[in-house]
Design an enzyme around this catalytic site. Structure first.
Site, short mmCIF file in Angstrom:
data_model
loop_
_atom_site.label_atom_id
_atom_site.label_comp_id
_atom_site.label_asym_id
_atom_site.label_seq_id
_atom_site.Cartn_x
_atom_site.Cartn_y
_atom_site.Cartn_z
N ASP A 101 0.79 -1.23 0.00
CA ASP A 101 0.00 0.00 0.00
C ASP A 101 0.82 1.28 0.00
OD1 ASP A 101 1.13 -0.02 2.48
OD2 ASP A 101 -0.73 -0.22 3.62
N GLU A 123 -0.96 -9.00 -1.13
CA GLU A 123 -1.56 -8.39 0.07
C GLU A 123 -2.74 -7.49 -0.33
OE1 GLU A 123 1.04 -7.26 3.78
OE2 GLU A 123 0.22 -5.41 2.98
N GLU A 137 -2.23 5.16 3.17
CA GLU A 137 -2.11 3.79 2.66
C GLU A 137 -3.44 3.16 2.25
OE1 GLU A 137 -0.55 4.93 5.35
OE2 GLU A 137 1.59 4.68 4.93
N HIS A 215 5.66 4.67 13.05
CA HIS A 215 6.01 5.55 11.93
C HIS A 215 4.81 6.10 11.17
CE1 HIS A 215 4.97 2.80 8.67
NE2 HIS A 215 5.30 1.85 9.50
N ARG A 217 1.95 8.12 9.48
CA ARG A 217 1.76 9.56 9.28
C ARG A 217 0.59 10.11 10.09
NH1 ARG A 217 4.77 8.75 4.79
NH2 ARG A 217 5.70 10.61 3.87
N HIS A 248 12.48 4.60 13.43
CA HIS A 248 12.34 4.79 11.97
C HIS A 248 13.11 6.04 11.55
CE1 HIS A 248 10.28 5.44 8.11
NE2 HIS A 248 9.75 4.23 8.23
C1 UD1 Z 1 6.69 4.53 3.93
C2 UD1 Z 1 5.28 4.21 3.41
C3 UD1 Z 1 4.47 3.50 4.48
C4 UD1 Z 1 5.22 2.29 5.03
C5 UD1 Z 1 6.60 2.72 5.50
C6 UD1 Z 1 7.38 1.52 5.94
C7 UD1 Z 1 4.20 5.72 1.80
C8 UD1 Z 1 3.38 6.92 1.62
N1 UD1 Z 1 4.59 5.43 3.06
O1 UD1 Z 1 6.53 5.48 4.98
O2 UD1 Z 1 3.24 3.06 3.92
O3 UD1 Z 1 4.48 1.76 6.10
O4 UD1 Z 1 7.29 3.36 4.43
O5 UD1 Z 1 8.46 1.88 6.74
O6 UD1 Z 1 4.49 5.05 0.86
N2 UD1 Z 1 14.16 7.71 5.32
C9 UD1 Z 1 15.53 7.57 5.30
N3 UD1 Z 1 16.06 6.35 4.96
C10 UD1 Z 1 15.30 5.27 4.66
C11 UD1 Z 1 13.89 5.42 4.71
C12 UD1 Z 1 13.34 6.64 5.01
O7 UD1 Z 1 16.26 8.52 5.57
O8 UD1 Z 1 15.85 4.20 4.38
C13 UD1 Z 1 13.57 9.04 5.65
C14 UD1 Z 1 13.76 10.05 4.49
O9 UD1 Z 1 13.95 11.33 5.04
C15 UD1 Z 1 12.41 9.98 3.78
C16 UD1 Z 1 11.49 9.81 4.96
O10 UD1 Z 1 12.17 8.91 5.85
O11 UD1 Z 1 12.13 11.13 3.00
C17 UD1 Z 1 10.10 9.31 4.65
O12 UD1 Z 1 10.12 8.15 3.83
P1 UD1 Z 1 8.75 7.70 3.07
O13 UD1 Z 1 9.02 6.43 2.34
O14 UD1 Z 1 8.22 8.84 2.29
O15 UD1 Z 1 7.74 7.47 4.25
P2 UD1 Z 1 7.71 6.43 5.42
O16 UD1 Z 1 7.17 7.15 6.61
O17 UD1 Z 1 8.98 5.72 5.50
N1 UDP Z 2 11.35 -4.33 10.79
C1 UDP Z 2 12.75 -4.44 10.71
N2 UDP Z 2 13.50 -3.62 11.49
C2 UDP Z 2 12.97 -2.69 12.33
C3 UDP Z 2 11.55 -2.58 12.40
C4 UDP Z 2 10.79 -3.42 11.61
O1 UDP Z 2 13.27 -5.26 9.95
O2 UDP Z 2 13.73 -1.99 13.02
C5 UDP Z 2 10.55 -5.19 9.92
C6 UDP Z 2 9.42 -5.93 10.59
O3 UDP Z 2 9.84 -7.23 10.99
C7 UDP Z 2 8.35 -5.99 9.52
C8 UDP Z 2 8.60 -4.75 8.68
O4 UDP Z 2 9.92 -4.32 8.98
O5 UDP Z 2 8.51 -7.11 8.66
C9 UDP Z 2 7.61 -3.66 9.00
O6 UDP Z 2 8.01 -2.47 8.42
P1 UDP Z 2 7.38 -1.07 8.81
O7 UDP Z 2 6.87 -1.13 10.21
O8 UDP Z 2 8.41 -0.05 8.50
O9 UDP Z 2 6.21 -0.89 7.75
P2 UDP Z 2 4.68 -1.38 7.71
O10 UDP Z 2 4.66 -2.84 7.89
O11 UDP Z 2 3.95 -0.63 8.77
O12 UDP Z 2 4.23 -0.94 6.36
#
Ligand code: UD1
Ligand code: UDP
Length: 388
Positions: A101, A123, A137, A215, A217, A248
């Site tokens: 999502d 999924e 999402e 994490h 939003r 995160h």
């Molecule tokens: C995204 C997804 C969310 C998912 C989550 C899993 C969308 C809108 N959101 O949210 O559905 O549950 O990932 O974790 O698709 N960043 C880093 N390094 C990384 C990852 C993220 O620095 O490896 C920071 C960056 O500043 C980036 C910010 O996190 O711009 C947000 O990342 P983004 O993928 O937009 O949103 P998430 O909150 O991670």
């Molecule tokens: N996870 C991980 N390291 C972490 C936190 C979570 O590997 O520090 C794994 C967790 O086991 C799960 C997935 O990441 O499989 C979940 O990711 P996240 O919570 O970022 O996203 P969501 O599932 O909410 O989309």
């Protein structure tokens, strides 16, 4: 006449997509006469994605490298639409495969639809019915659901949601969730590696422990602040308990969490954990507090109670089975429910968990560990390779 292998374009962008797509990628790579997958990372995540791809030994054929620090939903979506469009034009795959999502999923599905490519959605069918939770999402998953051709529903409930939206019966299959495939594979592989994790997380090596992630939003701002206040209360009330929080990397999470909780001696704020390390931490914990989708699915297999810091979940099965509980972001409620679970589990139980990663239970509401094989078989049955 032998047909050529199917060329799916498998797109992923974030940590959970990589974990849940890894079993299908490995399945396709293990069947070279049937599949010639093209693996594309949008790079929506960078470090957190690299951690997972490294663990599962997956090297993307295409890396779009889209992540920008503090990226906006609009900017990310716009970049993703254009980059996926270019990728499809260049590589002419037979179909698109997406999971979940995220912005990566929604954008890739739209572009594949414009190119009239068959779309396989892993999924599929998870719904809260509320476009604002999880935000954005629920919208992303519904958009993918509108254009998908093969809807791989993890549960009967998800399949029913798709039927209610008018998806034709032949386009829906209950495959289970690949998250369980990944978990079983990882637990089996890592069962002997507990020393590695006790040296990385010495504060979690023994005794009582609470694991935390967050994490979403829709929780930014007051929700996250309340959760931090509750955690600070708990850390003071349970000075002998280790609170382990892999934070995160989103700056909107990292900033407030470090500011509110960084000073507490038994609050361990650590970088995102490698997937096998996180599985070990889950297995070591007495209770997990999270708003994560994936963690809600994994924890029941490890027999861990999950308190979900959300008002609604699109994964109701664990709640219905009494394995998870929605606690929202109310400070008093979180304190009361974590306290309840900490008092439930006695120290003997905590001690019995010290031996390392236990075998997860096969009776998860989310799958039996065979989802990837079912999805791969269905793809071959339903999608024809195009002549080249
Ligand atoms: C995204 C997804 C969310 C998912 C989550 C899993 C969308 C809108 N959101 O949210 O559905 O549950 O990932 O974790 O698709 N960043 C880093 N390094 C990384 C990852 C993220 O620095 O490896 C920071 C960056 O500043 C980036 C910010 O996190 O711009 C947000 O990342 P983004 O993928 O937009 O949103 P998430 O909150 O991670
Ligand atoms: N996870 C991980 N390291 C972490 C936190 C979570 O590997 O520090 C794994 C967790 O086991 C799960 C997935 O990441 O499989 C979940 O990711 P996240 O919570 O970022 O996203 P969501 O599932 O909410 O989309």
């Amino acid at each position: 006449m032998t047909s050529s292998p199917l060329r799916p374009l498998i797109v992923l962008g974030t940590r959970p997509e990589a974990i849940k797509m890894a079993p299908l990628i490995r399945e396709c790579l293990d069947r070279p006469s049937e599949f010639a997958p093209l693996i594309c990372s949008t790079g929506q995540h960078r470090e957190m994605l690299a951690q997972v791809l490294g663990y599962f030994q997956i090297t993307p054929d295409i890396d779009l490298d889209l992540m920008r620090p503090g990226q906006t939903l609009t900017g990310l979506t716009a970049d993703c639409l254009l980059a996926i469009d270019k990728t499809i034009l260049e590589h002419r795959p037979d179909c698109l495969v997406v999971q979940g999502d995220t912005a990566t999923v929604m954008s890739s599905a739209i572009v594949a639809f414009y190119h009239r490519l068959p779309i396989v959605h892993l999924e599929a069918g998870l719904r809260t019915g509320d476009l604002m939770a999880p935000w954005p999402e629920e919208f992303n998953r519904r958009v993918a659901g509108i254009v998908a051709n093969l809807h791989c529903a993890p549960t009967v409930g998800a399949a029913d949601a798709l039927r209610r939206e008018g998806v034709p019966e032949p386009n829906i299959r209950v495959t289970g969730n690949t998250v369980i495939d990944a978990l079983l594979w990882t637990a089996e592989r890592e069962r002997a590696a507990t020393n590695q994790w006790t040296s990385l997380y010495p504060f979690a090596a023994e005794g009582s422990m609470v694991l935390i992630t967050g994490h979403r939003r829709e929780n930014f701002g007051s929700g996250l602040e309340n959760m931090c206040l509750a955690l600070a209360d708990l850390a003071v009330a349970f000075p002998e308990t280790a609170f382990v929080y892999p934070v995160h990397l989103n700056p909107q999470v990292k900033g407030p969490v470090h500011q509110r909780l960084g000073h507490l001696p038994n609050m361990h704020l650590v970088p995102p954990a490698d997937y096998p390390g996180f599985v070990w931490l889950m297995d070591r914990s007495q209770v997990i507090l999270t708003d994560s989708g994936g963690v809600q699915e994994e924890a029941p297999s490890l027999g861990k109670p999950v308190l979900v810091t959300r008002e609604k979940t699109e994964r109701p099965e664990a709640v219905e089975a009494g394995l998870a509980e929605l606690v929202g972001t109310d400070r008093e409620r979180i304190v009361a429910r974590v306290t309840h679970w900490l008092q439930q589990t006695d120290s003997a139980d905590a001690g019995s968990q010290r031996s390392g990663t236990r075998a997860p239970s096969l009776s998860s509401p989310y799958g039996d560990g065979q989802a990837a094989g079912r999805i791969a078989d269905w793809m071959l049955e339903a999608i024809q390779p195009t002549a080249r």
